[in-house]
Design an enzyme around this catalytic site. Structure first.
Site, PDB file in Angstrom:
ATOM      1  N   ASP A  97       0.847  -1.192   0.000  1.00 46.99           N
ATOM      2  CA  ASP A  97       0.000   0.000   0.000  1.00 46.99           C
ATOM      3  C   ASP A  97       0.882   1.241   0.000  1.00 46.99           C
ATOM      4  O   ASP A  97       1.635   1.472   0.944  1.00 46.99           O
ATOM      5  CB  ASP A  97      -0.883  -0.029   1.252  1.00 46.99           C
ATOM      6  CG  ASP A  97      -2.164   0.756   1.088  1.00 46.99           C
ATOM      7  OD1 ASP A  97      -2.150   1.779   0.380  1.00 46.99           O
ATOM      8  OD2 ASP A  97      -3.192   0.359   1.679  1.00 46.99           O
ATOM      9  N   ASP A 199      -3.101   4.672  -2.344  1.00 51.93           N
ATOM     10  CA  ASP A 199      -4.087   5.318  -1.488  1.00 51.93           C
ATOM     11  C   ASP A 199      -4.553   6.643  -2.104  1.00 51.93           C
ATOM     12  O   ASP A 199      -3.730   7.418  -2.602  1.00 51.93           O
ATOM     13  CB  ASP A 199      -3.448   5.565  -0.116  1.00 51.93           C
ATOM     14  CG  ASP A 199      -4.415   6.073   0.914  1.00 51.93           C
ATOM     15  OD1 ASP A 199      -5.394   5.364   1.205  1.00 51.93           O
ATOM     16  OD2 ASP A 199      -4.189   7.176   1.447  1.00 51.93           O
ATOM     17  N   GLU A 249      -7.076   3.686  -5.272  1.00 53.98           N
ATOM     18  CA  GLU A 249      -8.252   4.073  -4.498  1.00 53.98           C
ATOM     19  C   GLU A 249      -8.670   5.456  -4.982  1.00 53.98           C
ATOM     20  O   GLU A 249      -7.893   6.405  -4.909  1.00 53.98           O
ATOM     21  CB  GLU A 249      -7.930   4.112  -3.004  1.00 53.98           C
ATOM     22  CG  GLU A 249      -9.142   4.519  -2.170  1.00 53.98           C
ATOM     23  CD  GLU A 249      -8.784   4.884  -0.744  1.00 53.98           C
ATOM     24  OE1 GLU A 249      -9.643   4.699   0.133  1.00 53.98           O
ATOM     25  OE2 GLU A 249      -7.659   5.369  -0.507  1.00 53.98           O
ATOM     26  N   HIS A 323     -10.704  -1.871   5.210  1.00 51.89           N
ATOM     27  CA  HIS A 323     -10.384  -1.337   6.541  1.00 51.89           C
ATOM     28  C   HIS A 323     -11.047   0.004   6.815  1.00 51.89           C
ATOM     29  O   HIS A 323     -10.994   0.489   7.953  1.00 51.89           O
ATOM     30  CB  HIS A 323      -8.872  -1.205   6.692  1.00 51.89           C
ATOM     31  CG  HIS A 323      -8.278  -0.238   5.714  1.00 51.89           C
ATOM     32  ND1 HIS A 323      -8.146  -0.532   4.374  1.00 51.89           N
ATOM     33  CD2 HIS A 323      -7.805   1.021   5.862  1.00 51.89           C
ATOM     34  CE1 HIS A 323      -7.622   0.504   3.755  1.00 51.89           C
ATOM     35  NE2 HIS A 323      -7.408   1.459   4.631  1.00 51.89           N
ATOM     36  N   ASP A 324     -11.650   0.604   5.801  1.00 52.10           N
ATOM     37  CA  ASP A 324     -12.331   1.897   5.975  1.00 52.10           C
ATOM     38  C   ASP A 324     -13.849   1.767   6.000  1.00 52.10           C
ATOM     39  O   ASP A 324     -14.551   2.776   6.040  1.00 52.10           O
ATOM     40  CB  ASP A 324     -11.948   2.858   4.842  1.00 52.10           C
ATOM     41  CG  ASP A 324     -10.545   3.414   4.984  1.00 52.10           C
ATOM     42  OD1 ASP A 324     -10.064   3.499   6.133  1.00 52.10           O
ATOM     43  OD2 ASP A 324      -9.938   3.766   3.954  1.00 52.10           O
TER      44      ASP A 324
END
Length: 545
Positions: A97, A199, A249, A323-324
């Protein structure tokens, strides 16, 4: 470029919550190594790990202070290299990531900037304020709440942070910054990393000027910026990662941009995460206002994105959880009577779509939201900030906690539930984040021995993508069922046809769609295919109808 991952599935690990190998209550790299054979048993091809680089952990690692070193709480570089090598022996590649929109305010670059070093000030976005420096350049709000600009008295300037003040945004307009970030990619590529997740990548290109821009959400004002496509193309081509699996993302993005990001002719990314389908239960578009999911809107969004990406050569990363996000079975499914059926239905819907599916740790078990009853149970900076914002809006503590119980990111960050023993087999010590009470019944050990478990159902879903090219490569068309609670779509490839029908309701639902009989590839009810009326949360996949 596409064929390497069209039939692949990616498993996401939130490192801090996956497996603790040293008894400190925090997941780590050796914990991941110890569970690689479990991950292999799922049939996945790649593991995406959240950041475990050096970080003050203000945003759980998404505030990186050193991109080329390991946070000691997670292990050492030797542990990391061994983890990559062990996975490669099992035929699994790691995707790391990369948090390239911003760094930590503790990063060496930003510390030099704060000291007034003009070269490093240009690594970030420092601006003069208005009214003699007293007001920020533009009235923007950050994604975690509060203003998006932070004042530095010693410099008499403001710096931009789309997220927390501890996460200053990088200035991608500066070629030196782009070269620094390319060097990070080359470093990890040389270590054997097989792919990258980027990200909030569509936020990297900021407006040319800030003064005079309208007030509002900072990230919406910066999304899909003027140079974003050329910046991504430069990063990918200059580092030689175009043939690797890459996913961006994309925050508040558009369909047209995601087609451009992922069409191979543009030499940018393999695929995109977009989040529109996970906002259909936001009342008036507000994440912190609750309402039941709008299933009509859900269908419209999937239909548009799936069909248009298919027509124009784009590629989706398809997912419910990360995870969000809160746990999907708690959000769009049923934690009670139809827990197993609804978790399987939700998995079926995603895994038969066109795109590369992502499974978030515990999703394959049907893990649920945490159901915390005290703000003290929460860890996430966003949840704590918004709890206080909700109270300031006049909402009671109980109502604010109800909102967090449905929306907070910590719902997806509770430790992985391995067994029914102390601390769910995650650790020998009390975990960094409180476990849900149901770990004694929802865990890997319990589901391994149950042939009808959600876990074993996910294994079958993943295997079907490898077996049938109509799933991995086929075109897609959404079908009208005559019932907004039942979503259905058709996949076609070289004369093969597949139809997926999913009831998103806890009731029996009639449909007007006529479906000829065919081979039931998978169903979450033992006897499968009872069309005309679907049972609660029923999912059926019919082949060559």
């Amino acid at each position: 470029m596409r064929n390497n991952f069209k039939n692949s599935t990616v498993y996401q690990i939130y490192v801090k919550s996956f497996c603790d190998s040293n008894g400190d209550g925090i997941g780590d790299l050796n914990g991941i190594r110890s569970k690689l054979r479990y991950i292999k048993s799922l049939g996945v091809d790649y593991i995406w790990t959240t950041p475990f680089f050096c970080s003050p952990m203000i945003d759980n690692g998404y505030d990186v202070s050193d991109y080329k070193n390991i946070n000691p709480m997670f292990g050492t570089m030797q542990d990391c290299e061994a983890m990559i090598a062990d996975a490669e022996e099992l035929g699994i590649g790691f995707m790391f990531d990369m948090v390239f929109n911003h760094t930590s305010n503790k990063h060496e670059w930003f510390q030099k900037a704060l000291a007034g070093d003009k070269e490093y000030m240009d690594y970030y976005i420092f601006q003069d304020g208005l009214e003699g420096g007293k007001k920020p350049p533009v009235e923007w709000t950050a994604s975690f709440g509060g203003p998006a600009w932070e004042y530095v008295p010693s410099l008499n300037k403001w710096y931009l942070h789309l997220f927390d003040p501890a996460q200053p945004d990088l200035n991608w307009e500066n070629p030196k910054v782009r070269e620094e970030l390319k060097d990070v990619i080359r470093f990890w590529k040389a270590k054997g990393v097989k792919g990258f997740r980027f990200d909030v990548l569509n936020l990297i290109s900021k407006p040319e000027k800030f003064v005079g821009l309208p007030a509002g959400s900072a990230h919406r004002c910066c999304k899909d910026g003027r140079h974003v496509h050329e910046f991504i193309r430069e990063l990918v081509t200059d580092t030689g990662i175009e043939e690797m699996i890459t996913v961006g993302e994309m925050a508040s993005t558009t369909l047209d941009n995601c087609i451009r990001y992922t069409n191979p002719d543009n030499h940018e990314l393999s695929m995109c995460f977009s989040f529109h389908h996970l906002k259909v239960d936001y009342k008036d578009g507000d994440k912190w206002s609750l309402m039941p999911p709008d299933l009509r809107k859900l269908r419209e969004l999937f239909k548009e994105w799936q069909e248009e990406m298919s027509k124009h050569g784009g590629w989706n990363a398809v997912f419910w959880c990360n995870h969000d996000q809160p746990r999907i079975v708690s959000r769009f499914g049923d934690e009670g009577q139809y827990w197993k059926q609804s978790a399987k239905m939700l998995g079926t819907f995603i895994h038969m779509l066109r795109g590369t599916p992502y499974v978030y740790q515990g999703e394959e078990l049907g893990m649920t939201n945490a159901h915390y009853t005290s703000i003290d149970d929460y860890d996430d900076v966003e949840a704590i900030n918004y709890y206080n914002i909700l109270l300031q809006r006049g909402i009671s503590q109980n109502e604010a906690l109800k909102v967090l119980a449905n929306r907070a990111r910590d719902n997806g960050r509770t430790p992985m539930q391995w067994n029914a023993e102390n601390f769910a087999g995650f650790s020998d010590a009390s975990p960094w984040l409180k476990l849900p009470d149901n770990f004694t019944s929802i865990n890997v050990d319990a589901e391994e021995t149950d042939p009808d478990s959600i876990l074993n159902y996910y294994r079958k879903l993943i295997s079907l993508r490898k077996k049938y090219r109509v799933i991995s490569e086929g075109e897609i068309r959404f079908l009208d069922t005559g019932n907004e609670k039942v979503l259905a779509y058709e996949r076609t490839f070289e004369g093969q046809k597949l139809i997926t029908v999913c009831n998103f309701s806890g009731d029996y639902e009639k449909i007007s769609l006529s479906i000829p009989e065919g081979e039931v590839l998978i169903s979450n009810y033992e006897d499968g295919q009872k069309f005309g009326e679907l049972r609660p949360y029923e999912a059926d996949v019919i082949y060559n109808v």
